[in-house]
Design a protein around this motif. Structure first.
Motif, short mmCIF file in Angstrom:
data_model
loop_
_atom_site.label_atom_id
_atom_site.label_comp_id
_atom_site.label_asym_id
_atom_site.label_seq_id
_atom_site.Cartn_x
_atom_site.Cartn_y
_atom_site.Cartn_z
N MET A 78 61.57 25.72 110.19
CA MET A 78 60.42 26.17 110.97
C MET A 78 60.45 25.52 112.35
O MET A 78 60.33 24.30 112.47
N THR A 79 60.59 26.34 113.39
CA THR A 79 60.66 25.81 114.75
C THR A 79 60.30 26.90 115.76
O THR A 79 60.69 28.07 115.57
N PRO A 80 59.56 26.54 116.83
CA PRO A 80 59.20 27.57 117.81
C PRO A 80 60.40 28.18 118.52
O PRO A 80 60.27 29.23 119.15
N GLY A 103 53.24 21.43 113.93
CA GLY A 103 54.21 21.25 112.86
C GLY A 103 54.50 22.58 112.21
O GLY A 103 53.80 23.56 112.46
N GLY A 104 55.52 22.60 111.36
CA GLY A 104 55.93 23.86 110.74
C GLY A 104 55.10 24.29 109.54
O GLY A 104 55.29 25.39 109.00
N TYR A 147 54.13 30.37 120.72
CA TYR A 147 53.15 29.31 120.98
C TYR A 147 53.65 28.12 120.18
O TYR A 147 54.52 28.29 119.31
N VAL A 148 53.16 26.93 120.49
CA VAL A 148 53.67 25.75 119.81
C VAL A 148 52.62 25.19 118.85
O VAL A 148 51.49 24.89 119.26
N LEU A 149 52.98 25.10 117.57
CA LEU A 149 52.13 24.46 116.57
C LEU A 149 52.52 22.99 116.49
O LEU A 149 53.63 22.61 116.87
N VAL A 173 63.39 29.82 112.19
CA VAL A 173 62.39 30.89 112.23
C VAL A 173 61.16 30.40 112.97
O VAL A 173 60.71 29.28 112.79
N SER A 174 60.61 31.30 113.83
CA SER A 174 59.36 31.04 114.55
C SER A 174 58.36 32.12 114.17
O SER A 174 58.74 33.26 113.92
N ILE A 175 57.07 31.79 114.12
CA ILE A 175 56.07 32.83 113.83
C ILE A 175 55.40 33.34 115.09
O ILE A 175 54.47 34.15 115.01
N GLY A 176 55.84 32.92 116.27
CA GLY A 176 55.24 33.48 117.49
C GLY A 176 55.44 32.56 118.67
O GLY A 176 55.86 31.41 118.52
CL1 6GU Z 1 57.85 27.83 112.86
N1 6GU Z 1 56.87 25.73 114.15
C1 6GU Z 1 56.17 25.17 115.15
N2 6GU Z 1 56.08 23.84 115.20
N3 6GU Z 1 55.57 25.87 116.10
C2 6GU Z 1 55.67 27.20 116.01
C3 6GU Z 1 56.36 27.85 115.01
C4 6GU Z 1 56.98 27.07 114.08
N4 6GU Z 1 56.29 29.16 115.22
C5 6GU Z 1 55.56 29.31 116.31
N5 6GU Z 1 55.18 28.13 116.80
#
Ligand code: 6GU
Length: 232
Positions: free
Chosen positions: A87-89, A140-141, A136-138, A131-134
């Motif tokens: 999980m990473t942006p 954590g994953g 923007y930065v979360l 994989v990223s879900i969009g």
């Molecule tokens: Cl998968 N991880 C993090 N840290 N930020 C994200 C993301 C994943 N997908 C979108 N932003």
């Protein structure tokens, strides 16, 4: 389907996995999802899982040892390795198409990061797909991994009550969904479109398709540029 999630924050998960569709999937024995706190594999009195980046710079980097040892403990000598997601942006965008591909996997391992990034040797040593879900930065994953488990689990045959409903909904036909109405037929001066009360299934299907197109044009014109050929 079995899902193993490596995380430093396992407390974030139980509520999500005990609710709604994910709860049903687990109760039916269709989803076996487990979290693994890889801090347990950290060494030293401080059990640190992160360290300063070589070369300097801001933030901290996830150390390789606890992740490698946790993966070795979770996977034992299971070969071939299961599908492994990082999980990473900066990963590939997660879409409904990704969800449809993942639901075919018997087992998925998901690594959730924290901090500035992962030591690169985690990606060198294991066949992770990032994989990223969009965009923007979360922090954590974890939230991203829950999103993926939810989107995939509801596609497992037998989880969603009505098998057709996952085929008709937004994105599955490359379009957003059409509007929905239920009783009452008239509510505070707002009436259900006459066609939906007509009983004429052909007209209803045509109306729904037109509305789906109209809404997609309005809200997500980008989706219309990659419409799949209609298969019906
Ligand atoms: Cl998968 N991880 C993090 N840290 N930020 C994200 C993301 C994943 N997908 C979108 N932003």
């Amino acid at each position: 389907m079995r899902v193993d999630i490596l995380t430093l924050f396992p407390d974030m998960f139980p509520g999500v996995f005990a609710t709604g569709m994910l709860r049903i999937a687990r109760e039916k024995g269709l989803l076996d999802v487990r979290t693994h706190d890889f801090r347990r594999f950290a060494k030293g009195v401080h059990q640190s899982v992160d360290d300063k980046p070589f070369g300097g710079g801001p933030g901290m980097v996830l150390k390789p040892e606890p992740v490698f040892e946790c993966l070795e403990s979770v996977l034992g000598d299971e070969r071939p390795l299961p599908k492994m997601l990082l999980m990473t942006p900066d990963g590939a965008p997660f879409t409904q198409k990704t969800a449809r591909a993942l639901v075919r996997e018997p087992r998925i391992v998901i690594l959730c990061g924290r901090y500035e990034g992962f030591d690169e040797r985690i990606r060198q040593g294991w066949p992770f797909e990032a994989v990223s879900i969009g965009d923007y930065v979360l922090s954590g994953g974890e939230l991203a991994s829950m999103t993926i488990v939810d989107a995939v689990a509801r596609l497992i045959p037998g989880v969603v009550g009505h098998g057709l409903s996952t085929l008709k909904e937004s994105f599955e036909q490359g379009l957003l969904d059409h509007p929905h109405y239920t009783r009452p037929a008239s509510f505070r001066g707002m009436d259900v479109p006459e066609v939906l009360l007509s009983g004429d299934h052909e007209r209803i299907a045509a109306w729904r398709h037109d509305e789906a197109l109209r809404i997609t044009k309005e809200r997500r014109p980008d989706l219309l540029r990659n419409l799949p050929e209609r298969s019906d």
